[in-house]
Write a protein that holds these residues in place. Structure first.
Motif, PDB file in Angstrom:
ATOM      1  N   ASN A 598      41.269  36.665  49.278  1.00  0.00           N
ATOM      2  CA  ASN A 598      42.255  35.777  49.909  1.00  0.00           C
ATOM      3  C   ASN A 598      43.689  36.258  49.774  1.00  0.00           C
ATOM      4  O   ASN A 598      44.598  35.639  50.335  1.00  0.00           O
ATOM      5  CB  ASN A 598      42.147  34.366  49.311  1.00  0.00           C
ATOM      6  CG  ASN A 598      40.795  33.745  49.565  1.00  0.00           C
ATOM      7  OD1 ASN A 598      40.292  33.812  50.678  1.00  0.00           O
ATOM      8  ND2 ASN A 598      40.201  33.161  48.535  1.00  0.00           N
ATOM      9  N   ASP A 599      43.901  37.305  48.987  1.00  0.00           N
ATOM     10  CA  ASP A 599      45.282  37.738  48.774  1.00  0.00           C
ATOM     11  C   ASP A 599      45.321  39.230  48.441  1.00  0.00           C
ATOM     12  O   ASP A 599      44.298  39.909  48.418  1.00  0.00           O
ATOM     13  CB  ASP A 599      45.947  36.918  47.670  1.00  0.00           C
ATOM     14  CG  ASP A 599      45.229  37.054  46.329  1.00  0.00           C
ATOM     15  OD1 ASP A 599      44.340  37.924  46.208  1.00  0.00           O
ATOM     16  OD2 ASP A 599      45.561  36.307  45.397  1.00  0.00           O
ATOM     17  N   VAL A 600      46.516  39.715  48.198  1.00  0.00           N
ATOM     18  CA  VAL A 600      46.731  41.111  47.805  1.00  0.00           C
ATOM     19  C   VAL A 600      47.354  41.107  46.413  1.00  0.00           C
ATOM     20  O   VAL A 600      48.337  40.387  46.169  1.00  0.00           O
ATOM     21  CB  VAL A 600      47.663  41.834  48.791  1.00  0.00           C
ATOM     22  CG1 VAL A 600      47.967  43.251  48.298  1.00  0.00           C
ATOM     23  CG2 VAL A 600      47.033  41.883  50.173  1.00  0.00           C
ATOM     24  N   LEU A 601      46.785  41.878  45.488  1.00  0.00           N
ATOM     25  CA  LEU A 601      47.329  42.012  44.144  1.00  0.00           C
ATOM     26  C   LEU A 601      48.188  43.277  44.089  1.00  0.00           C
ATOM     27  O   LEU A 601      47.715  44.366  44.404  1.00  0.00           O
ATOM     28  CB  LEU A 601      46.202  42.087  43.113  1.00  0.00           C
ATOM     29  CG  LEU A 601      46.662  42.255  41.661  1.00  0.00           C
ATOM     30  CD1 LEU A 601      47.434  41.035  41.194  1.00  0.00           C
ATOM     31  CD2 LEU A 601      45.467  42.506  40.742  1.00  0.00           C
ATOM     32  N   ILE A 602      49.454  43.146  43.692  1.00  0.00           N
ATOM     33  CA  ILE A 602      50.409  44.257  43.657  1.00  0.00           C
ATOM     34  C   ILE A 602      50.813  44.510  42.210  1.00  0.00           C
ATOM     35  O   ILE A 602      51.051  43.566  41.450  1.00  0.00           O
ATOM     36  CB  ILE A 602      51.638  43.934  44.523  1.00  0.00           C
ATOM     37  CG1 ILE A 602      51.191  43.686  45.981  1.00  0.00           C
ATOM     38  CG2 ILE A 602      52.673  45.057  44.468  1.00  0.00           C
ATOM     39  CD1 ILE A 602      52.220  42.999  46.827  1.00  0.00           C
TER      40      ILE A 602
END
Length: 679
Positions: A598-602
């Protein structure tokens, strides 16, 4: 139904012991429940307490005595002493505990409004001290008080809040106490009318099929299942901790269930079993209540054994007087007069009625209308006392007395309910306003801290760059006059760098201020993460080159995020600048990203100087101490990371940090994926 609070005593049995055992009770004064009258006990307790010269030790002694007593009058007096003494010692923890003990004593005595006042005061004090155990223990006590006052929704709400907390704490004793009170509350919801104290019509004249209604009707079955679950949980936890006071209290509720569902033989068997537990454990506080229930069970409407009912009623009255519990004494006489009347002993029945009225006056002493009604009843009964000698009129007078008691008690209940409803409404409003004030105070403290930090940054951190600009401007003026062009270039560069630092700080301050005042616009769009990170790395590549730091990125070219471009640029500039600032020459800084469901981890990772766990835990707090310089002497305000947190949360993400001294730092944050278009 009152909740037992006394502790177990096993060395002596006060009901069967002789002089030797009595002597042991005197010697082991602190270890045994006191069974003298309230006045005698208080006199001896005062003498004992004031032998202690130290106020602190005297207060500890009072609390020990409170733990070993179950005489309501004594507990009321001791808790008042504890409140006054802890107040004079400015010991707010002890005062909050004393207020809670006082509230529960008033509840046992029947003054539910005074009980709720004391318990709410205790709750507020625990909240101000940040004592969550105390807060939720007070909520449990408030739940019991609301139950006794017949405000069942508020009772269940308070008990549930306390239960949620102690489930996390895994406190078996508190959980047993809460489940016990939830069982008592649900029992009354099932069997008693909401208004008054009358039994619900379904159970007034129960037959052998009454218990079957719980299995036939889904709503009744849910009630029964919940009640049995609370009883089971309370018993299981109490037995595991050998808290037989709670076992006794819970078993009384269980036995009463069989009474109200017309399972009389089972009810008698269970009440006899409770007496055995009481005798074995030496916990006599609820013994009058057990005797009262047995007396009621043997009345004509139930087992029809009035002689047995009379004996149990007398035992209930005797034990109630030993314990100075007026409510149980009143209940005992109320059954006793019915038992006498059933056997045709009208003189004794009449005298028992007078005792009922005497006890009723105690409960309604602060209600003028009820006092007048009671006096009227006493006057009428006195006029009829001569007629009572005549056998022909005895039964008639008993019926009149019974009717007047019911009428008086109904009037008392109606007035008390009206009064309680008004007071409960006021208490709820007061609690709501207190909570609102508390939240506003916390918000004001936070705003004041942020304001102080804000002005501190402006006063301290902007002064340096501007002082540098002013100083080098004067030098530049001299160099121009002297036509020293080689130095002019160097000085101009230093002025430019200082101005850029001031501008960056002002920009961060402006963005932070806009975010805190909710005036920052948020315009999300689809952004190619790889491209945006490259642009930011390009802007900071010169800084990395000067410190000989390897600045790289590892992000797939097709990763898209849906967020605000300006905010995200600000976040990357701050995080990469921070990493470069605290990395030594020859180190490395990298930016990476991983696409999740559901998201992008940076990740922004460096192998710089890092920080300890204490500093890492407060890194996002505005009021923390700042001023740590970078490896090249670069200044730091700490505002950049705080601004990053504000922006990331505005963009729907989260940020956290991992760091070790001399090993480096990793800053993690998440962002939503590209917005999906279903058209």
């Amino acid at each position: 139904m009152r909740e037992s609070v006394s502790i177990s005593t096993k060395n002596c049995n006060p009901k069967t012991a002789g002089l030797a055992c009595s002597a042991i009770f005197i010697i082991l004064f602190l270890l045994q429940p006191l069974k003298a009258t309230a006045k005698q006990s208080l006199d001896s307790l005062d003498t004992y307490i004031y032998q202690e010269k130290s106020s602190e030790k005297r207060l500890e002694l009072i609390f020990k005595l409170l733990d070993k007593n179950y005489n309501t009058a004594i507990i009321l007096q001791l808790s008042e002493k504890a409140i006054q003494l802890s107040d004079s010692l400015r010991n707010r923890e002890k005062k909050a505990l004393a207020l809670e003990r006082s509230g529960m004593a008033y509840n046992a005595y029947g003054d539910h409004f005074k009980a709720s006042e004391r318990l709410n005061e205790s709750l507020e004090m625990y909240q101000s001290l940040g004592n969550l155990d105390g807060v939720n223990a007070a909520k449990r006590s408030l739940g019991e008080t609301y139950r006794a006052a017949r405000n069942y929704p508020l009772a269940m709400k308070s008990l549930q809040e306390s239960l949620d907390y102690f489930l996390e704490k895994k406190d078996s004793v508190m959980l047993a106490r809460i489940y016990n009170r939830m069982a008592a509350t649900l029992f009354e919801i099932i069997f008693l009318e909401t208004e008054g104290v009358e039994v619900k019509k379904e159970f007034r004249e129960p037959d052998s099929k009454t218990s079957l209604m719980f299995d036939k009707d889904p709503a009744w079955k849910q009630y029964k299942d919940s009640l049995m679950n609370y009883i089971h949980l309370a018993n299981e936890l109490a037995i595991s901790k050998q808290r037989y006071d709670l076992v006794i209290s819970t078993e009384i509720i269980h036995a009463a269930y069989f009474t109200y569902t017309a399972q009389y033989e089972e009810a008698v068997r269970r009440f006899q079993g409770i007496i055995e537990i009481i005798e074995d454990s030496g916990l006599y506080e609820d013994l009058p209540l057990v005797f009262y229930n047995l007396a009621m069970l043997h009345l004509p409407n139930y087992l029809n054994q009035p002689e047995t009912s009379m004996e149990f009623a007398k035992m209930a009255i005797e034990e109630s007087r030993n314990l100075d519990i007026k409510a149980y004494e009143y209940m005992g006489f109320n059954v006793l007069h019915q038992a006498y009347a059933a056997q045709g002993e009208y003189q004794n029945a009449y005298e028992s009625v007078l005792e009922v009225l005497e006890n009723l006056k105690i409960f309604t002493a602060d209600e003028l209308e009820i006092k007048l009604k009671t006096q009227e009843i006493e006057y009428k009964l006195a006029q009829n006392e001569i007629e009572l000698r005549s056998r022909r009129n005895q039964l008639w007078i008993v019926w009149i007395a019974t009717f007047l008691i019911v009428l008086s008690f109904s009037g008392f209940t109606y007035i008390l309910n009206r009064r309680n409803k008004k007071k409960q409404a006021l208490m709820e409003e007061l609690n709501r306003k207190n909570l609102m004030i508390s939240e506003q105070n916390q918000e004001l403290e936070k705003i004041n801290a942020e304001k102080d930090k804000f002005f501190g940054i402006i006063a301290h951190d902007l002064r340096g760059p501007f002082a540098t600009i002013i100083g080098f401007s004067k030098i530049l003026e001299d160099e121009v006059q002297n036509q020293n062009y080689a130095e002019i270039g160097k000085t101009s560069k230093l002025i430019s760098e200082s101005a850029e630092k001031a501008m960056n700080l002002l920009t961060n301050l402006m963005h932070w201020t806009l975010s805190k005042t909710k005036r920052l616009d948020y315009y999300p769009e689809t952004i190619n993460l790889n491209q945006l990170v490259r642009e930011n790395i390009s802007l900071l590549s010169e800084t990395a080159k000067q410190k000989r730091i390897d600045l790289q990125q590892d992000i797939l070219e097709n990763i898209q995020v849906f967020t605000d471009r300006n905010m995200l640029n600000t976040v990357f500039r701050n995080l990469i600048s921070n990493a470069l600032k605290f990395t030594r020459p020859g180190g490395a800084v990298s930016v990476m990203a991983v696409e999740r469901t559901n998201d992008v981890l940076i990740l922004v990772k460096d192998n710089g100087i890092g920080m300890d766990s204490k500093e890492a835990a407060t890194i996002f707090n505005l009021d923390r101490k700042t001023g740590r310089k970078g490896t090249g002497g670069e200044p730091s305000t700490g505002l950049g990371l705080i601004l990053c947190k504000e922006f990331i949360e505005l963009m729907g993400g989260k940020i956290w940090i991992e760091s070790q001294e001399e090993k480096g730092t990793i800053v993690y944050f998440s962002l939503p994926l590209e917005k999906i278009n279903f058209s």
